[in-house]
Design an enzyme around this catalytic site. Sequence first.
Site, PDB file in Angstrom:
ATOM      1  N   LYS A 138      58.786   1.151 -40.445  1.00  0.00           N
ATOM      2  CA  LYS A 138      57.378   1.298 -39.659  1.00  0.00           C
ATOM      3  C   LYS A 138      56.058   0.915 -41.169  1.00  0.00           C
ATOM      4  O   LYS A 138      55.221   0.047 -40.310  1.00  0.00           O
ATOM      5  CB  LYS A 138      57.632   2.531 -39.402  1.00  0.00           C
ATOM      6  CG  LYS A 138      56.166   2.978 -39.564  1.00  0.00           C
ATOM      7  CD  LYS A 138      55.638   4.447 -38.907  1.00  0.00           C
ATOM      8  CE  LYS A 138      55.509   4.765 -41.012  1.00  0.00           C
ATOM      9  NZ  LYS A 138      54.836   6.400 -40.714  1.00  0.00           N
ATOM     10  N   ASP A 157      54.753   3.906 -35.709  1.00  0.00           N
ATOM     11  CA  ASP A 157      54.800   5.744 -35.678  1.00  0.00           C
ATOM     12  C   ASP A 157      54.428   6.258 -35.523  1.00  0.00           C
ATOM     13  O   ASP A 157      54.715   6.297 -33.648  1.00  0.00           O
ATOM     14  CB  ASP A 157      53.248   5.600 -36.997  1.00  0.00           C
ATOM     15  CG  ASP A 157      52.011   5.062 -35.863  1.00  0.00           C
ATOM     16  OD1 ASP A 157      52.103   5.271 -35.208  1.00  0.00           O
ATOM     17  OD2 ASP A 157      50.639   5.469 -36.975  1.00  0.00           O
TER      18      ASP A 157
END
Length: 217
Positions: A138, A157
């Site tokens: 991420k 996220d």
Amino acid sequence: MIDCSAFDEIYSIYESIRPAIIARLEEFRELRDRGSEEDIFKELVYCLLTPQSRAELCWKAVENLAKQNLLLAGDRESIANNLRGVRFKVRKAQYIIEARCKFMVDGEIRLKSRLCAFNDVSDARDWLVGAVRGLGYKEASHLLRNIGLGANLAILDRHILKNLKLLGVIEEIPASLSRRRYLELEREMKHFSERIHIPLSHLDFVLWYKGTGTVFK
């Protein structure tokens, strides 16, 4: 069950913030083309700080560190003391120092040049995850997007995952994301963006805005 009203909300949000998205992505391309090595390192530090912390506070902390010349010269204590509002600040201060040591060559940061040398941005992401402690898929995707290299990468996220589930794109929010699972969910998000005719790099901002009410970094 898919909440159909959520689709209407997605399109409504996109229509209202599309100019802001385009402007932000242009800023990222400008950073890629004209930003210094230190500018790119600042973005790396920002992405190291963001897990479980508010994005705006993380960027404010980065700018404060840069202003005091702590990004390139501060020790762990001085860096940690200036990470106001950032969770796990001692651990993240250590990550910053380790990254700085990793990319410092003859007293200068060498990160932008290394990232731009990759022909495939997915290879750059894999390399970042392996090279930088504290950086997962991420965060590495976030960094590459913010420096104009990762338009086709998903930043998975909690806000994005929550809305992908609401929209019926994914069945559940995973408790953790291995490389394999991250890439699977990224492919699903890409297919969804194609179906609804919103580019992946734009869809990321739309879902982030839906969760936070802001267009940020």
